[in-house]
Design a protein around this motif. Structure first.
Motif, PDB file in Angstrom:
ATOM      1  N   MET A 141      -6.589   7.267   2.795  1.00 47.14           N
ATOM      2  CA  MET A 141      -7.800   7.456   2.003  1.00 47.14           C
ATOM      3  C   MET A 141      -9.016   7.698   2.884  1.00 47.14           C
ATOM      4  O   MET A 141      -9.845   8.563   2.610  1.00 47.14           O
ATOM      5  N   LYS A 150       0.589   4.170 -12.483  1.00 51.52           N
ATOM      6  CA  LYS A 150       0.809   4.818 -11.196  1.00 51.52           C
ATOM      7  C   LYS A 150       1.426   6.201 -11.390  1.00 51.52           C
ATOM      8  O   LYS A 150       1.050   7.163 -10.703  1.00 51.52           O
ATOM      9  N   SER A 167      -3.077   5.556  -0.178  1.00 54.27           N
ATOM     10  CA  SER A 167      -4.134   4.583   0.092  1.00 54.27           C
ATOM     11  C   SER A 167      -4.389   4.436   1.583  1.00 54.27           C
ATOM     12  O   SER A 167      -5.519   4.226   2.005  1.00 54.27           O
ATOM     13  N   ARG A 226      -4.814  10.700  -6.117  1.00 52.53           N
ATOM     14  CA  ARG A 226      -3.773   9.790  -6.614  1.00 52.53           C
ATOM     15  C   ARG A 226      -4.214   8.338  -6.452  1.00 52.53           C
ATOM     16  O   ARG A 226      -4.121   7.537  -7.387  1.00 52.53           O
ATOM     17  N   HIS A 227      -4.679   8.013  -5.256  1.00 44.63           N
ATOM     18  CA  HIS A 227      -5.126   6.637  -5.033  1.00 44.63           C
ATOM     19  C   HIS A 227      -6.422   6.353  -5.784  1.00 44.63           C
ATOM     20  O   HIS A 227      -6.609   5.255  -6.319  1.00 44.63           O
ATOM     21  N   SER A 286       0.830  -1.194   0.000  1.00 43.57           N
ATOM     22  CA  SER A 286       0.000   0.000   0.000  1.00 43.57           C
ATOM     23  C   SER A 286       0.868   1.249   0.000  1.00 43.57           C
ATOM     24  O   SER A 286       1.993   1.255   0.468  1.00 43.57           O
ATOM     25  N   SER A 287       0.308   2.329  -0.536  1.00 40.47           N
ATOM     26  CA  SER A 287       0.999   3.609  -0.555  1.00 40.47           C
ATOM     27  C   SER A 287       0.469   4.485   0.568  1.00 40.47           C
ATOM     28  O   SER A 287      -0.545   4.181   1.194  1.00 40.47           O
ATOM     29  N   TRP A 339      -5.749   5.787  -9.529  1.00 38.48           N
ATOM     30  CA  TRP A 339      -5.125   4.482  -9.706  1.00 38.48           C
ATOM     31  C   TRP A 339      -6.160   3.365  -9.529  1.00 38.48           C
ATOM     32  O   TRP A 339      -6.183   2.388 -10.293  1.00 38.48           O
ATOM     33  N   SER A 340      -7.024   3.497  -8.542  1.00 36.02           N
ATOM     34  CA  SER A 340      -8.081   2.502  -8.329  1.00 36.02           C
ATOM     35  C   SER A 340      -9.037   2.459  -9.510  1.00 36.02           C
ATOM     36  O   SER A 340      -9.524   1.392  -9.890  1.00 36.02           O
TER      37      SER A 340
END
Length: 229
Positions: free
Chosen positions: A117, A202, A114, A180-181, A110-111, A184-185
Motif C-alpha cells: 500500500m 473481501k 496491504s 483492493r486494500h 496481511s495481504s 476493504w479498509s
C-alpha cells in the motif's frame, strides 16, 4: 510551552488531525473521493469504444464547464495531498511505535495488497502526473501527434507507443492492488467488519478492483491490437 502549541492543542480540528483515528478518517474520506473520481474517469474513458465523435464530445463538455472543472481539480488535489500525508504519517507513527523490527516477519493476517500500500501509492501518483502531462497538457507527445481538442486521436497516438501502454498497464495493476486494500479498509471503517461477512466483503473488494483495472487497461490493449484505430 509556546502559545502556538497551546492553540493547536485547543483547536478541535488540529486535535482530530493529530490523532491516529483522525488520520484514518481523513484517509477514508479522501480515499472515497478519489475512488469516485476513478469510477467517473473510467466511465468517460470507455467512450473511446463509441468512436471519435463521442469521446471528443465528452472532452469538449469537460472544457466547457471550466469553473466547475477547476473546482473539481482543486478538490482532487487537496484529497490527494491529504491522503498521501495521512498515509505517510501513519506509517511513520507505526514505525516509531516499533523501532526494532521483527526478527522473523510473517505476513499472517496481511495481504500482498496491504503490504504494498505504501509504495504503490507514490508510483500511482507518478503515473497520474505522467498521464496528465501526456494526454492533458500534451508535453510528452511529439508536436506532430498531439492535437488539442482531438482527445480520441491523442489517446490512440499515445497508446500506440508500446512503452507508454506498458507503463499504463503496470500502473493500473498497482492501482488495483491499492484499491483492493482501500475498498476493504473502507468497509471496515464504516463498520462492515463482522467475521460472518468478511469473506464476502473481501471478495467484493477484489471483484471491484479487478473490474476497474480491466476497464482501464482494455483501452491501451485495444489500441495495441488495432481494435481501436
Amino acid at each position: 510551552m509556546s502559545t502556538t502549541a497551546v492553540g493547536l492543542r485547543q483547536n478541535p480540528a488540529a486535535r482530530f488531525w493529530d490523532s491516529t483515528n483522525g488520520k484514518k478518517a481523513v484517509m477514508a474520506v479522501t480515499g472515497a473521493i478519489l475512488f469516485l473520481f476513478v469510477i467517473g474517469h473510467l466511465a468517460g474513458n470507455l467512450q473511446i469504444f463509441e468512436g471519435r465523435e463521442k469521446l471528443n464530445a465528452y472532452g469538449h463538455f469537460l472544457h466547457s464547464i471550466g469553473e466547475v472543472l477547476w473546482i473539481v481539480r482543486v478538490i482532487l488535489i487537496v484529497a490527494v495531498v491529504l491522503h498521501i500525508t495521512a498515509t505517510v504519517q501513519l506509517a511513520l507513527r507505526k514505525k516509531r511505535a516499533r523501532p526494532v523490527g521483527y526478527s522473523r516477519r510473517e505476513a499472517i493476517a496481511s495481504s500482498y495488497a496491504s503490504r504494498t500500500m505504501y509504495w504503490s501509492g507514490p508510483i500511482v501518483l507518478a503515473f497520474v502526473i505522467f498521464h496528465l502531462l501526456q494526454f492533458t497538457a500534451g508535453y510528452i507527445h511529439p508536436e506532430s501527434q498531439f492535437i488539442e481538442g482531438d482527445v480520441y486521436r491523442n489517446v490512440v497516438a499515445g497508446f500506440q507507443v508500446w512503452w507508454v501502454s506498458a507503463w499504463y498497464i503496470f500502473s493500473l495493476c498497482l492501482l488495483g492492488l491499492h484499491l483492493r486494500h482501500g475498498i476493504w479498509s473502507m468497509f471496515q471503517s464504516v463498520g462492515f467488519n463482522h467475521p460472518k461477512h468478511t469473506p464476502q466483503l473481501k471478495s467484493a473488494a477484489l471483484i471491484i478492483a479487478v473490474l476497474i483495472v480491466l476497464g482501464y487497461i482494455s483501452i491501451p490493449i485495444s489500441v495495441l491490437l488495432g481494435i481501436v484505430k
